[in-house]
Motif scaffolding. Structure first.
Motif, PDB file in Angstrom:
ATOM      1  N   GLU A   1      42.432  49.445  45.002  1.00  0.00           N
ATOM      2  CA  GLU A   1      42.382  49.332  43.543  1.00  0.00           C
ATOM      3  C   GLU A   1      43.360  50.308  42.867  1.00  0.00           C
ATOM      4  N   THR A   2      43.317  51.551  43.293  1.00  0.00           N
ATOM      5  CA  THR A   2      44.185  52.574  42.677  1.00  0.00           C
ATOM      6  C   THR A   2      45.654  52.296  42.978  1.00  0.00           C
ATOM      7  N   THR A   3      45.940  51.917  44.222  1.00  0.00           N
ATOM      8  CA  THR A   3      47.337  51.663  44.591  1.00  0.00           C
ATOM      9  C   THR A   3      47.851  50.429  43.850  1.00  0.00           C
TER      10      THR A   3
ATOM     11  N   LEU B   1      40.308  37.984  48.855  1.00  0.00           N
ATOM     12  CA  LEU B   1      41.007  37.931  50.152  1.00  0.00           C
ATOM     13  C   LEU B   1      40.380  38.921  51.134  1.00  0.00           C
ATOM     14  N   ILE B   2      40.099  40.124  50.662  1.00  0.00           N
ATOM     15  CA  ILE B   2      39.531  41.154  51.539  1.00  0.00           C
ATOM     16  C   ILE B   2      38.138  40.736  52.024  1.00  0.00           C
ATOM     17  N   ASP B   3      37.342  40.155  51.130  1.00  0.00           N
ATOM     18  CA  ASP B   3      35.962  39.777  51.493  1.00  0.00           C
ATOM     19  C   ASP B   3      35.901  38.544  52.388  1.00  0.00           C
TER      20      ASP B   3
ATOM     21  N   ARG C   1      44.928  40.276  39.684  1.00  0.00           N
ATOM     22  CA  ARG C   1      45.270  40.595  41.077  1.00  0.00           C
ATOM     23  C   ARG C   1      44.089  41.259  41.800  1.00  0.00           C
ATOM     24  N   LEU C   2      43.310  42.040  41.041  1.00  0.00           N
ATOM     25  CA  LEU C   2      42.172  42.714  41.667  1.00  0.00           C
ATOM     26  C   LEU C   2      41.137  41.688  42.136  1.00  0.00           C
ATOM     27  N   ARG C   3      40.893  40.691  41.283  1.00  0.00           N
ATOM     28  CA  ARG C   3      39.959  39.614  41.654  1.00  0.00           C
ATOM     29  C   ARG C   3      40.436  38.926  42.926  1.00  0.00           C
TER      30      ARG C   3
END
Lengths: 140, 243
Positions: free
Chosen positions: A52-54, A34-36, A27-29
């Motif tokens: 990342e933390t959330t 998506l953000i970038d 999910r982080l990848r």
């Protein structure tokens, strides 16, 4: 500070830790992509560490805390029938174990409350929905 | 006015709180995390108990072992060594009694000599049978005859995917073949229709499959158990299909 996902999964049994860790990495990848690459999420570009933390906390919640709560809810049904002990496989759960589990979930919810996070923020299937929930949360 | 705390404004404090929580509860989380799939099944079992309670049944735990509720976590084991819930309801002066069991084998509705074990079953009271001729050895096998099965639930702690949904129809066909051709079987008192309960949220394809399968068969497919899904067993219980 070392990554929150490592702190949350430390000492978990291999199978559960792997499940949580792999979901997090995947999910982080996707979230970073998506953000970038999409303007819709650009306001999160400077806040990737918070995302990342959330994200780590949300997976911990969905995989563990919800199930702990469901189990506690069943033990409450038993308490109403004056039954204070339960065997699940070889594990014996006594009143003191249930109390400890209750305080574990309570402490988790206290963190959410302190940071004004509703558990609904964690109600997502696709990673893009998690990011959308985060964007809505930031607007509040 | 002070700004509300958030992971965006107060990241280090947020991470510190999470780290403190993890350190404080590390041992318990590690211990309980070994039983997550059992906890999920128990949560769904509890939803079902609440459903029947909301439908006017009296629910009582039965067969306690030394005063403890003993939950059967797998198909292995002799049923009389485990606890269950009895549910009772009076309809037009007649008291109906059923039992909610976990991991109990049910006879196929097509062939008398084959069985499968749904996660949760609702059966006619006092209908569990035992045989020593099922296995190659003299090991006791606990089962319920097809006619004594009222309804059943399969619970899955995953995100829904097409094969999982279609597999449920295979179990429905095996256990309640009449449901494959008849939309609404009348029964008294009513029970929840055979249900598939899944923890994950649906997406466009799996929502469509759910819609199609529910329109074809008298079943419930419930997603997102820990969020929206749980309300189907309480305040939205009327929306669930019944037998």
């Amino acid at each position: 500070m070392s990554k929150i996902i490592n702190i949350l999964t430390a000492k978990l049994n291999y199978e559960t830790a792997n499940l949580i860790y792999n979901e997090y990495q995947e999910r982080l990848r996707e979230s970073n992509y998506l953000i970038d690459n999409y303007d819709y999420y650009k306001s999160l570009r400077e806040r990737k560490a918070s995302v990342e933390t959330t994200l780590a906390l949300s997976i911990f919640y969905k995989r563990l805390i919800t199930n702990f709560e469901g189990f506690l809810s069943f033990t409450n049904t038993l308490h109403r029938n004056k039954i204070n002990e339960m065997n699940v496989g070889s594990n014996l759960y006594q009143k003191k174990d249930m109390k400890r589990l209750y305080f574990l979930t309570k402490d988790f919810y206290d963190i959410l409350q302190k940071f004004n996070i509703s558990p609904l923020l964690f109600d997502y299937n696709d990673t893009k929905d998690f990011l959308k929930n985060l964007l809505e949360y930031r607007l509040k | 006015m002070a700004k509300k705390k958030s992971p965006f404004r107060n990241l280090s404090e947020f991470e510190k709180e999470i780290t403190d929580f993890a350190n404080k509860h590390r041992l318990e989380v590690a211990e309980h995390s070994k039983r997550i799939s059992d906890f999920f099944e128990i949560s769904c079992f509890n939803y079902l108990i609440r459903y029947y309670k909301n439908k006017g049944y009296t629910v009582t735990p039965q067969n306690l072992i030394s005063g403890k509720y003993r939950y059967k976590c797998s198909p292995a084991g002799i049923q009389k060594n485990f606890s269950f819930f009895e549910i009772k309801k009076k309809v037009r002066g007649i008291e109906h009694i059923f039992e909610i069991h976990h991991n109990l084998a049910i006879q196929s509705s097509h062939d008398e000599d084959i069985y499968t074990t749904p996660d949760i079953v609702i059966i006619q009271s006092d209908s569990v049978k035992y045989t020593t001729s099922y296995y190659n050895t003299k090991k006791t096998f606990s089962f319920v005859e097809s006619n004594d099965l009222k309804t059943f639930c399969e619970v899955k702690n995953f995100a829904p995917f097409p094969e999982l949904l279609f597999n449920f129809i295979g179990i429905l066909n095996e256990l309640k073949k009449e449901y494959m051709i008849k939309q609404n079987k009348s029964d008294s008192p009513v029970h929840i229709a055979p249900s598939l309960v899944i923890s994950g949220k649906g997406n466009k394809p799996t929502n469509l499959i759910r819609e199609r399968l529910q329109s074809r068969y008298n079943i419930n497919i419930i997603y997102d158990t820990f969020f929206e899904g749980r309300f189907y067993f309480t305040r939205q219980a009327g929306e669930l299909r019944k037998t």
